[in-house]
Design an enzyme around this catalytic site. Sequence first.
Site, short mmCIF file in Angstrom:
data_model
loop_
_atom_site.label_atom_id
_atom_site.label_comp_id
_atom_site.label_asym_id
_atom_site.label_seq_id
_atom_site.Cartn_x
_atom_site.Cartn_y
_atom_site.Cartn_z
N THR A 35 -39.30 12.47 -62.27
CA THR A 35 -38.93 11.21 -61.63
C THR A 35 -40.19 10.38 -61.51
OG1 THR A 35 -37.22 12.34 -60.35
CG2 THR A 35 -37.90 10.20 -59.54
N ARG A 46 -23.40 13.52 -63.28
CA ARG A 46 -24.12 14.08 -62.13
C ARG A 46 -24.93 12.99 -61.45
NH1 ARG A 46 -30.06 14.80 -61.18
NH2 ARG A 46 -30.30 16.57 -59.76
N GLY A 51 -28.03 12.43 -58.74
CA GLY A 51 -29.14 13.15 -58.15
C GLY A 51 -29.58 12.56 -56.83
N ASP A 52 -30.77 12.94 -56.42
CA ASP A 52 -31.27 12.51 -55.11
C ASP A 52 -31.87 11.11 -55.11
OD1 ASP A 52 -33.40 13.87 -56.70
OD2 ASP A 52 -34.67 13.25 -55.04
N THR A 72 -39.79 13.62 -55.93
CA THR A 72 -39.55 14.09 -57.29
C THR A 72 -39.40 15.60 -57.25
OG1 THR A 72 -40.49 14.34 -59.52
CG2 THR A 72 -42.07 14.09 -57.71
N GLY A 73 -38.39 16.10 -57.94
CA GLY A 73 -38.18 17.54 -57.93
C GLY A 73 -36.73 17.89 -58.16
N GLY A 95 -33.38 17.81 -57.40
CA GLY A 95 -32.66 16.87 -56.56
C GLY A 95 -31.61 17.46 -55.65
#
Length: 308
Positions: A176, A204, A206-207, A226-227, A229
């Site tokens: 991200t 999907r 994500g966060d 970032t990671g 999610g």
Amino acid sequence: MPYALALHGGAGIIRRTDMPADLEAAYRTSLAAALDTGLAILSAGGPALDAVEACVIALEDNPLFNAGHGAVFNLAGEIELEAAVMDGSSQLAGTVTGVRRAKNPVRLARAVMERTPHVSIGFAEADCLAAQYGLECVEPDYFVTESRRVTLQAELARLAAGRSEAEVPDHIKHGTVGAVALDMTGRLAAATSTGGRTAKMAGRIGDTPILGAGTWADQRVAVSGTGHGEYFMRYAVAHDIAARVRYLGQDIASAAGEVMAALREVGGSGGVIAIDWQGRIAMPFNCEGMYRAMADAAGQRLVAIDQQ
């Protein structure tokens, strides 16, 4: 008032010893250029929101990062993009998901915030909105890079063979870009953009476009994550950091560091960049590295990749 800026370009198992010197130089040059883009706005007295948007656009346009041109493929072999912006002074926000034609999803997220009565718009209607507002739109192939196609094929082979996801490096699975800033008037802002996880299910979410998960800004704190999610959503990572500052009186470094350590304990990997109303910056991560950069009016400056 002081001003300050931080940005990230993804986190995971990033070892400089495994990275060719020319590739490391390219990452550092790209991070520094994006940082300078935002700093030029802040040092001229511009708003934090403009600065974080400009930083993220620079990273969306760079194929080294998983956002915009260079984003990863989903399970169907398509690219679906997400982005968010949030203005801390007003707590207005805009997010988009499932974007396939807007060249810079972060611009579209800002348009949602400023030009619609809503916070989130997704999929085909988001792309229609981009065209309606005159934002630059492209064919889906614009976002494709050969390196991401190779990564998808490797991930599809792993899934077909039933091999464990644990053997796949974090930076292959996700990535991200994002930025947080404090401007001279004391306003905070955050912006985040991503292509999501390699071989994610089509559709999907994500966060990144979930406020309080991967993106947050209020009058005290701005955060971009970032990671993995799914963990950032389940544990409301960005908002948890802000809440610790507001309600527990923690400093930004302690709040962000403790949240990322706790996330690691439950299996979530990644990192955050966070900035408070005094211009203090935290950039913790619970994995081996995070592409990151920061600078402030006092002359502090850092461009980094791994633990250093």
